[in-house]
Design a protein around this motif. Structure first.
Motif, short mmCIF file in Angstrom:
data_model
loop_
_atom_site.label_atom_id
_atom_site.label_comp_id
_atom_site.label_asym_id
_atom_site.label_seq_id
_atom_site.Cartn_x
_atom_site.Cartn_y
_atom_site.Cartn_z
N VAL A 1 -3.95 12.10 6.69
CA VAL A 1 -2.99 12.35 5.61
C VAL A 1 -1.70 11.58 5.83
O VAL A 1 -1.04 11.14 4.89
CB VAL A 1 -2.73 13.86 5.47
N LEU B 1 -5.16 7.04 3.05
CA LEU B 1 -5.10 7.68 1.74
C LEU B 1 -5.46 6.69 0.65
O LEU B 1 -6.21 7.00 -0.28
CB LEU B 1 -3.69 8.24 1.49
N LEU C 1 -10.90 15.04 2.43
CA LEU C 1 -10.06 14.16 1.61
C LEU C 1 -10.81 13.65 0.39
O LEU C 1 -10.27 13.61 -0.72
CB LEU C 1 -9.61 12.96 2.45
#
Lengths: 206, 511
Positions: free
Chosen positions: B16, B22, B366
């Motif tokens: 993160v 990301l 994620l």
């Protein structure tokens, strides 16, 4: 939404026992060839190989025998289901070949083999890709452009009878558009793929 | 367990806080959704292409991209199942059963919203199982020796062959054994003897896994897709697509049952997402009070099937990580990618790199977050993807197949391998041979070969340990049973035995 594969499947579906018979025979042949080849690989007579089962041919040999057995099973099953009746098979195969699918398939094979075998390595990668892309889109979209020009195929057919002049004009416009857009798309694809591979991934291209 | 949570926390935190991670997960998942949506582009194809294209990236980034692609594609397939009645990937076939009727009734947005939530919750349940079971399985790691690995490889091929070719298991097994045979080409592990090479330098090294995969799942699929002409009409979305919590909470039982059954189907070698969806759908139907609505537009059916196939994704990753045996065809690609990136999955993974399993779990989390965001917020813009003309897309895919096959080793030979296996795959598909066992065979071939011969060397030719060690015993019994159930006479015999002992079944309950 229309998938035309159903009819094709019914043609090959009717021939399934006959096709399976041939596949079974092919598998048996493959199994025999593999087993013989495996037997010919070095075994205990080789100084470094201590036992039969550690030799390189051991597992391929087992696989060859297994394929032979599977082929035999397919063969027996196909014969039981009437696979030996080849009468009328020729007609059904011809019927299958007259459908548009084999032609579309052959075109794709020629295009893709021509690109990967003929063009790549002979001319620069971007040019090869550009030529392939333009050819692909034009060949497949040329006929479909006619459909798009007026709408659905039956509308095309009616329009052809009723208003020939307008029809050809819109078709011509559609095709000019096709040539322009396919050239642009082909050039962009060739450039982007080449750029990304050579400058971002830092790879050599074929 | 605590250590696991700590590893997971560290893994998540690292992902993160890293902007690149990301970014990669976002585009990879979005691309995965698009690939999944487009009929003709499957999750396996997307993963294969990505595996070749990310070949030279750092392993952790490449694996992250593959996970995003995998989770995204299995979810994306539900869009076209609902909108076109054509599953975007084979995994979503069950989703179309109720999704499309719902869309026709004007509930496009709601159906897609429910499917999104189903996919998210399914992946989360599967992921919990992954986090929980992987270390547990790895506790038994040291019990796995050559004997067990041999049977595991056989099990993968046999079970996959049985379950992916339901009407004709023999063809599934043939496909699996042809795959094993393909894996035999090239130098053998024990003596470096070049099998079936016939003096060709390129064949000496054997077929590289990735070009074979690109051929079987890329080029051959292209041949199948381009063979027919195709026109689609997309249902329009007018209603809102974000379901309320209460709407979803109504189906909590379905979600849990489907999540668990989907994960379980994922774990079974070579079975995968589509079976996850079908089994979950079957359970939901059996449990439902509104059984008649199934197939006519049932939200229960929709959410169960999507939860089931999404749960199978982490489910299929469990055996990849713990046993190095893929749970499904896309997972086989993932396994191949892990191996080429130098991660050696298998029973020892919890000992050699204990954090890795949890890094994968963090990646799945994620990717799941990404499908939730994209699925709910980009419902309408994503519909545009379905309007991409096939004649424009497919040549690009073929160019990527060619470049991808070449990029792995910079060998032109690999392009030929790709073409050859593409044509082989196409012919086999036309003859109704399933592809998943073939690919499982190619992946498992070296494992089977090495462990059978090592095992026999250890026992000096004795077969005893192959049949008597406890795990082996379980494995070969399953294999034997799978074979017997695939024949025609054995199930008939079972029915006869049952009839003889219990009397003939009552037909009114039989269905």
């Amino acid at each position: 939404m229309s998938h035309e594969s159903e009819n094709v499947e019914s043609v090959s579906g009717r021939l399934r026992p006959q096709v399976d018979l041939l596949v079974g025979l092919g598998l048996m042949l493959l199994g025999i060839v593999v087993a013989i080849e495996a037997y010919r690989m070095p075994s205990v007579e080789h100084p470094r190989i201590r036992s039969v089962y550690s030799g390189p041919g051991f597992v391929p040999g087992l696989l060859g025998i297994t394929l032979l057995v599977f082929g035999l099973l397919m063969l027996i099953r196909a014969i039981r289901e009437g696979g030996l009746h080849f009468g009328g098979m020729g007609g059904q195969v011809l019927e299958g070949l007259r459908r548009p699918e084999p032609r579309r398939l052959a075109i794709l094979l020629v295009l893709s083999l021509g690109y990967a075998w003929g063009l790549i390595g002979r001319v620069s990668f971007p040019l090869a890709t550009f030529l392939f892309m333009v050819a692909f889109i034009l060949i497949y979209d040329w006929g479909e452009a006619a459909d798009r020009a007026v709408g659905s195929p039956w509308v095309v057919a009616i329009a052809k009878r009723l208003a020939g002049i307008e029809m050809t004009w819109s078709l011509r416009r559609e095709r000019i558009l096709l040539v322009i857009t396919s050239t642009i798309q082909a050039a962009l694809t060739a450039w982007i793929v080449t750029y990304v591979f050579e400058n971002i991934f830092l790879r050599r291209l074929p | 367990m605590l250590e696991g949570i700590q590893h997971l926390g560290e893994g998540l935190f690292a992902l993160v806080t890293d902007g690149w991670s990301l970014f990669h997960i976002a585009w990879a998942t979005l691309l995965g959704i698009c690939v999944g949506m487009l009929p003709g582009l499957t999750a396996t194809l997307g993963l294969t292409l990505m595996a070749t294209l990310t070949f030279h990236m750092a392993p952790s980034q490449a694996i992250l991209i593959l996970i995003g692609m995998y989770v995204g594609a299995i979810f994306g397939g539900s869009r076209s199942a609902i909108l076109l009645n054509i599953p975007g990937t084979p995994a979503n076939a069950a989703v179309a059963l109720d999704g499309f009727p719902l869309a026709r009734q004007g509930n496009v947005g709601r159906a897609m919203g429910i499917a999104t939530v189903g996919a998210v919750l399914g992946t989360l349940i599967g992921m919990l199982c992954l986090a929980f079971f992987a270390p547990f399985l790895a506790d038994r790691a040291l019990d796995f020796q050559s004997f067990e690995f041999f049977w595991l490889a056989v099990l993968g091929v046999v079970v996959s062959g049985r379950l992916t070719a339901n009407e004709d298991p023999l063809k599934g097994w043939v496909a699996g054994f042809i795959g094993l045979l393909v894996a035999m080409v090239g130098q053998d592990v024990l003596h470096a003897y070049p099998r079936f090479a016939y003096g060709y330098g390129n064949l000496r090294a054997g077929f590289d896994l990735l070009p074979v995969l690109v051929g079987v799942f890329g080029f051959s699929e292209l041949l199948v897709v381009m063979k027919t002409t195709f026109h689609a009409t997309v249902e329009r979305s007018k209603d809102r697509s974000i379901p309320s919590i209460r709407e979803v909470a109504r189906y909590w039982k379905n979600i849990i049952v489907s999540g668990i059954s989907g994960t379980f189907m994922g774990i079974i070698p070579g079975v995968g997402e589509d079976m996850g969806a079908w089994v979950s759908y079957g359970f939901a139907r059996a449990m439902s009070k509104e059984r008649a609505k199934f197939g006519q537009g049932s939200y229960e059916g929709l959410i169960s099937s999507q939860t089931g196939c999404s749960a199978a994704v982490p489910g299929a990753i469990i055996p990849v990580l713990t046993l190095a045996i893929p749970g499904s065809a896309p997972a086989a690609v993932l396994l191949a990618a892990l191996i080429v990136h130098g991660v050696s999955p298998g029973p020892l993974i919890m000992i050699t790199s204990p954090g890795f399993v949890f890094e994968i779990v963090a990646m799945v989390i994620l990717a799941t977050a990404a499908i939730l965001v994209f699925g709910l917020l980009l419902t309408r813009p994503l519909l545009k993807v379905l309007e991409v003309p096939r004649n424009r897309l497919m040549p690009v895919i073929f160019v990527l197949c060619t470049v991808g096959a070449f990029a792995v080793n910079s060998r032109v030979f690999d392009i030929w391998v790709m073409l050859g296996f593409g044509v082989l795959g196409y012919v086999l598909r036309e003859l109704r041979f399933p592809m998943a066992p073939l690919i499982l065979g190619v992946v498992l071939g070296p494992i089977l070969d090495e462990n059978l011969r090592r095992g026999l060397q250890l026992t000096d030719g004795g077969l005893g340990p192959f049949f008597t060690r406890p795990i082996c015993l379980g494995l070969w019994l399953i294999i034997l049973f799978t074979f017997l159930l695939g024949t025609r006479s054995f199930p008939a015999l079972l029915v006869r035995i049952r009839n003889a002992t219990l009397g003939p079944p009552n037909n009114s309950q039989g269905a």
